[in-house]
Design an enzyme around this catalytic site. Sequence first.
Site, short mmCIF file in Angstrom:
data_model
loop_
_atom_site.label_atom_id
_atom_site.label_comp_id
_atom_site.label_asym_id
_atom_site.label_seq_id
_atom_site.Cartn_x
_atom_site.Cartn_y
_atom_site.Cartn_z
N PHE A 119 0.80 -1.33 -0.03
CA PHE A 119 -0.14 0.12 0.17
C PHE A 119 0.94 1.17 -0.12
O PHE A 119 1.92 1.12 0.52
CB PHE A 119 -1.06 0.11 1.31
CG PHE A 119 -2.34 -0.16 0.94
CD1 PHE A 119 -2.96 -1.05 0.34
CD2 PHE A 119 -3.15 0.93 1.33
CE1 PHE A 119 -4.21 -1.22 -0.17
CE2 PHE A 119 -4.61 0.96 0.84
CZ PHE A 119 -5.11 -0.12 0.48
N GLN A 240 -8.11 14.70 3.17
CA GLN A 240 -7.56 13.70 2.12
C GLN A 240 -8.09 13.72 0.91
O GLN A 240 -9.43 13.46 0.88
CB GLN A 240 -6.97 12.47 2.73
CG GLN A 240 -6.37 11.57 1.57
CD GLN A 240 -5.85 10.15 2.36
OE1 GLN A 240 -6.60 9.31 2.40
NE2 GLN A 240 -4.64 10.25 2.99
N HIS A 242 -8.50 11.15 -2.03
CA HIS A 242 -8.11 10.09 -2.46
C HIS A 242 -7.81 10.19 -4.04
O HIS A 242 -8.44 10.79 -4.85
CB HIS A 242 -9.07 9.12 -2.45
CG HIS A 242 -8.51 7.75 -2.24
ND1 HIS A 242 -8.21 7.02 -3.74
CD2 HIS A 242 -8.40 6.51 -1.41
CE1 HIS A 242 -7.80 5.84 -3.42
NE2 HIS A 242 -7.80 5.55 -2.20
N LEU A 252 -15.08 5.26 -4.89
CA LEU A 252 -13.79 4.90 -4.86
C LEU A 252 -13.23 3.64 -5.39
O LEU A 252 -13.73 2.74 -5.42
CB LEU A 252 -13.59 4.68 -3.15
CG LEU A 252 -12.21 4.42 -2.69
CD1 LEU A 252 -10.98 5.57 -2.86
CD2 LEU A 252 -12.26 3.85 -1.01
N GLU A 255 -6.50 1.74 -3.27
CA GLU A 255 -5.19 1.68 -3.32
C GLU A 255 -4.77 0.48 -3.56
O GLU A 255 -3.89 0.27 -4.34
CB GLU A 255 -4.58 2.38 -2.01
CG GLU A 255 -3.21 2.82 -2.33
CD GLU A 255 -3.00 3.87 -1.30
OE1 GLU A 255 -2.07 3.37 -0.57
OE2 GLU A 255 -3.60 4.93 -1.05
N ARG A 286 -0.93 9.29 -0.35
CA ARG A 286 -2.00 9.91 -1.42
C ARG A 286 -1.92 11.25 -1.54
O ARG A 286 -2.39 11.61 -2.80
CB ARG A 286 -3.34 9.61 -0.38
CG ARG A 286 -3.68 8.13 -0.32
CD ARG A 286 -4.98 7.75 0.25
NE ARG A 286 -5.12 6.34 0.16
CZ ARG A 286 -6.00 5.95 0.85
NH1 ARG A 286 -6.83 6.48 1.84
NH2 ARG A 286 -6.30 4.46 0.76
N HIS A 353 -11.92 12.58 0.37
CA HIS A 353 -12.21 11.21 1.09
C HIS A 353 -12.11 10.85 2.14
O HIS A 353 -13.02 10.39 3.01
CB HIS A 353 -11.02 10.45 0.31
CG HIS A 353 -10.92 8.96 0.53
ND1 HIS A 353 -11.79 7.85 0.36
CD2 HIS A 353 -10.05 8.32 1.35
CE1 HIS A 353 -11.58 6.80 1.05
NE2 HIS A 353 -10.24 6.94 1.50
N ARG A 397 -3.14 10.77 6.06
CA ARG A 397 -3.39 9.24 6.41
C ARG A 397 -2.69 8.48 5.40
O ARG A 397 -3.03 8.64 4.14
CB ARG A 397 -4.78 9.17 6.51
CG ARG A 397 -4.84 7.80 6.89
CD ARG A 397 -6.50 7.43 7.36
NE ARG A 397 -7.30 7.55 6.09
CZ ARG A 397 -7.60 6.75 5.29
NH1 ARG A 397 -6.87 5.48 5.38
NH2 ARG A 397 -8.42 6.66 4.19
#
Length: 586
Positions: A119, A240, A242, A252, A255, A286, A353, A397
């Site tokens: 990730f 954030q 995304h 979404l 990731e 991100r 996001h 994050r």
Amino acid sequence: MNIKNHQFDAVIVGGGGAGLRASLQLAEAGVKVAVLSKVFPTRSHTVAAQGGVAAALGNVSGDNWLWHMYDTIKGSDYLGDQDAIEFMCKNAAKAIIELEHFGMPFDRLENGKIFQRPFGGMTQNFGEKPISRTCAVADRTGHAMLHTLYQRNIRANTQFFVEWFALDLIRDADGDVLGVIALEIETGDIHVLQAKTTLLATGGAGRIFQASTNAFINTGDGLGMAIRAGLPLQDMEFWQFHPTGVLHAGVLITEGVRGEGGYLVNSEGERFMERYAPHAKDLASRDVISRAIATEIKAGRGVGKNKDAVYLKLDHLGEELISKRLPGIREIAKTFANVDPVVDPIPIVPTAHYMMGGVPTNLDGQVVEPSNGSEKVVNGLYAVGECACVSVHGANRLGSNSLLDLVVFGKVAGDKMAQEIALNHAHKPLPVDAAEKTLARISRLNNQKNGENVAEVGAAMRKTMQTNCGVFRFPDLLQDGVTSINEIAERVQRIEIKDKSQVFNTARVEALELDNLIEVAVATMHAANNRQESRGAHAREDFSERDDENWLTHSLYYKKDHQLLYKPVRLKPLTVEPFVPKARVY
């Protein structure tokens, strides 16, 4: 209006992962606990988390919780509190094993161990190379977690109040929180739920933006309740975006797609992330990828009819892997982008996001507020998950840390609440005017004449936030945004409800939700305008560098006079040496 009263040891507002993990801890301790949820608990927004939950299990390659801690601190652009981050990363493996024993059906490796995928921002040996650290259930990890926790709560006899909407906290003259005022949506009745401890687990507020991956229920209810009770909101400038939301839909794309080997290309077919993050490429953090995509589109290298997106390419992974590891993504791409990713790339664009800020808490999940140069606990009030700011995410994050945040701090908060309940044998008396402000808000909606339309005012708020406070922030737009959002907040006070019926009145619920959303939007705009640096997800055109000398601080926003105070980031971990802020490159 006839108000019904109830008494519980603990009231939890929100039936998502954070609320259910805390309620499970309480119910299994024999505590009388009630969970209020606007929707059926397994429809809470945790169900939308796709890619996985991070923990240094080392099932694919050697791993260490200290590397996870370093990645999280770096990902936070050094705004995360290092004691909280150490606590979360150190307890991650234990939390995963606990979920496994609860029955969560993690994907498996050939040797039977829990499957882990790479990730963004997750690395081996302090940034040396990407690592597989994210445990997953295909691309439906949040769905599996939510169902697992709900079933355990049913077994533990947790009491659920489904389709109930918490409106306000009850706070007495000492500042203690004694429960909540709630609306039973089906009947329109108002209830007082008195409690020795109250937990906010209401999730995010992404519906302040026009383009969002968030469900319509994500209206910042816990934040609105906290700020109306006189409490501050922390770090609200950090949102954030995304990198991979489906173009024109906002849905979404996890990731995990890039973790499995998918990558981004522009209109020229170029893998452009190699220019922005030469080492991590498509698995950079991100905020870095979102800004890279926005830059490509601005430079005219976007794809599609309006050149307002880029492509996410995964056809090279093959149908077998996509069907096994990313079945939900294939369905989403077909449904919302009209493409089969086995054959064609998916058009994507950065989409609002996740909220890094929230109600400030300590490591036990207790809500805290400044007092004489230090912090004091707000007795009886807790917060966990996206609505809380502990702060493990800082200015940005890392993907797959949100589900971890829920279970680690949900359990801790449940334990602390049970301890507090054991010490408090009697309920404190409620203030005589406990429900007056809430009833006044409802009366305002019922009695407004020739007022504003809730849909129109909500649309104006979302357009202002999207235009003036997006991926890149410009000084003139921020300043204009402050003026506009303040004017929209005044319009919210003039909302009129045409339908005066009590029963299943969705217009009333939407108006009350807008009361919460506008509090979040105003806090976000003021905090963003005031922070004169670029850090993590907060990228200013006029202050393009991070400024640790002046701005290595958490912001605290108060409703009264739009006051902003600042407090230092906790740079001292619990047991290890601090990670000193340095340049953040991927």
